[in-house]
Design a protein around this motif. Structure first.
Motif, PDB file in Angstrom:
ATOM      1  N   THR A  43      22.813  38.270  60.378  1.00 48.76           N
ATOM      2  CA  THR A  43      22.274  38.123  59.026  1.00 48.76           C
ATOM      3  C   THR A  43      21.558  39.404  58.622  1.00 48.76           C
ATOM      4  N   ARG A  50      11.251  36.526  53.871  1.00 51.40           N
ATOM      5  CA  ARG A  50      12.591  36.208  53.391  1.00 51.40           C
ATOM      6  C   ARG A  50      13.145  37.263  52.445  1.00 51.40           C
ATOM      7  N   HIS A  51      12.282  38.061  51.839  1.00 57.44           N
ATOM      8  CA  HIS A  51      12.736  39.087  50.903  1.00 57.44           C
ATOM      9  C   HIS A  51      12.980  40.431  51.577  1.00 57.44           C
ATOM     10  N   ARG A  53      15.123  42.676  53.672  1.00 55.61           N
ATOM     11  CA  ARG A  53      16.516  42.743  54.102  1.00 55.61           C
ATOM     12  C   ARG A  53      16.809  44.100  54.745  1.00 55.61           C
ATOM     13  N   ARG A  67      24.173  37.342  54.170  1.00 56.68           N
ATOM     14  CA  ARG A  67      22.924  37.250  53.411  1.00 56.68           C
ATOM     15  C   ARG A  67      22.125  36.015  53.828  1.00 56.68           C
ATOM     16  N   ARG A  68      20.893  36.233  54.257  1.00 49.85           N
ATOM     17  CA  ARG A  68      20.006  35.118  54.570  1.00 49.85           C
ATOM     18  C   ARG A  68      19.496  34.504  53.274  1.00 49.85           C
ATOM     19  N   VAL A  69      19.537  33.176  53.178  1.00 43.71           N
ATOM     20  CA  VAL A  69      19.089  32.500  51.961  1.00 43.71           C
ATOM     21  C   VAL A  69      17.821  31.689  52.185  1.00 43.71           C
ATOM     22  N   ALA A  75      22.172  31.458  56.812  1.00 44.68           N
ATOM     23  CA  ALA A  75      23.095  32.342  56.094  1.00 44.68           C
ATOM     24  C   ALA A  75      24.470  31.686  56.050  1.00 44.68           C
TER      25      ALA A  75
END
Length: 376
Positions: A43, A50-51, A53, A67-69, A75
């Protein structure tokens, strides 16, 4: 041979701690082995935030960052790619335990008849040994599900006999193999001199690391003693540590995440590395400190009991030992000589070549016909 690594996070997501570099070292080494191909499915999670990346690094083998959601590693794109990726592979190497990709990877590998090397990276051991490990019931159910759905040809990779014992207690009957992590031996910058004893902690900021115990010890150490803490954790835990550090009038400093030459500089400005951890499967930060010629004090919750025998530090039982007294006692010795012995130990016994050869043999062993498989 084609090897698929499935992991919830991957380099350059080093804010997650030592396992990121260890997993990359495995992939780098296997990619460089003749007859081996590697790809990584992971991921884009750069940290618990969480924001946050990752910006993918240039690597000589394919790495797909889904993409981690939500959460640490949820993901959907990773799940979508799993069947095709596992079909491509001869062997699947799964990293992490109580993580979003774990159960789907085990289930699909079983369905497609692929062997699995599973590196829990200390999570099973920590749950077994740490009385205050969170979500104990949910983890127990997770383990039972993993035991039911995993392929019969699953081998648990652990980095020490201590980790093996704790892990098998959680997954009875699973095959295990011990392959220690390797450590880079860096060029050493000039040692910076200072007044008083300079302690350093470097690693993930988490309650299991015992940083609170180190701060307790600081209250009883001489006023000339300083402590530099490098690493990141959850905002709540980070704020708690900063609140406690503020009471020391500048003697305790939190610096955040550090990498590369800045990490070497941080070690060069310190005299002694302290890791009072409740549980470690390996403790890569200990190996890094020793590789930087830094003596170490850690605990019997780590697999570094040989520190005493190697003459480069102390491994203490925190139930019966006084951390402050142990720190003072060790500094009565020659810390520079201890550091030299520790660095020589890392050069001798923790090379990348030995680790890579062990993994190549392991992959070959689990993919051999049933009658020719190597027992681990």
């Amino acid at each position: 041979m084609k090897v698929l690594h499935v992991t919830p996070s991957y380099f350059p997501a080093t804010k997650w701690g030592g396992p990121i570099r260890s997993t990359k070292a495995i992939c780098d080494g296997i990619h460089a082995t003749p007859g081996m191909k590697v790809q990584v499915l992971t991921t884009d999670a750069a940290s618990p935030d969480r924001h946050d990346r990752v910006i993918p690094a240039a690597l000589p083998y394919p790495v797909h960052f889904a993409r981690r959601v939500a959460g640490h590693s949820i993901a959907p794109g990773l799940l979508a790619r799993l069947p095709a990726a596992i079909t491509w592979a001869d062997v699947v190497h799964l990293t992490a335990t109580y993580s979003f990709p774990t159960l789907p990877t085990l289930a699909i590998a079983r369905l497609l008849g692929r062997p699995v090397i599973w590196s829990p990276r200390g999570a099973l051991q920590a749950t077994a040994e740490w009385d205050d490990a969170p979500n104990a019931r949910a983890k127990h159910l997770f383990e039972k599900a993993a035991q039911v759905i995993r392929p019969a040809n699953t081998v648990l990779h652990v980095t020490s006999t201590v980790e093996a014992k704790g892990s098998v207690a959680r997954l009875p009957g699973i095959a295990t193999t011990v392959i220690p992590n390797c450590v880079d031996i860096p060029a050493l910058p000039p040692k910076t001199l200072g007044d008083g004893l300079r302690l350093i902690y470097l690693g993930r900021l988490h309650p299991k690391k015992g940083i609170d115990l180190l701060l307790d010890a600081m209250e009883r150490l001489p006023a000339t003693t300083t402590l530099d803490i490098y690493g990141t954790g959850t905002p709540r835990y980070d704020a708690m540590l900063r609140s406690r550090a503020a009471r020391f009038a500048g003697r305790v400093r939190l610096h955040g995440h550090v990498e590369g030459p800045a990490k070497s500089t941080a070690f060069a400005k310190a005299d002694l590395f302290v890791l009072p951890s409740h549980s470690e499967n390996f403790g890569i930060a200990v190996a890094e400190a020793l590789a930087h010629a830094m003596p170490v004090i850690t605990t019997t919750g780590t697999p570094w009991q040989a520190l005493d025998h190697q003459g480069c530090g102390r491994c203490i039982d925190m139930v019966n030992a006084d951390l402050a007294a142990e720190i003072i006692g060790l500094t009565n010795g020659d810390l520079i000589a201890m550091g030299r012995r520790g660095r020589a130990w890392m050069q001798r016994d923790f090379s990348a070549g030995a680790m890579n050869a062990a993994f190549a043999d392991l992959y070959e062993g689990v993919t051999a016909p049933a009658g020719e498989r190597v027992t681990v």
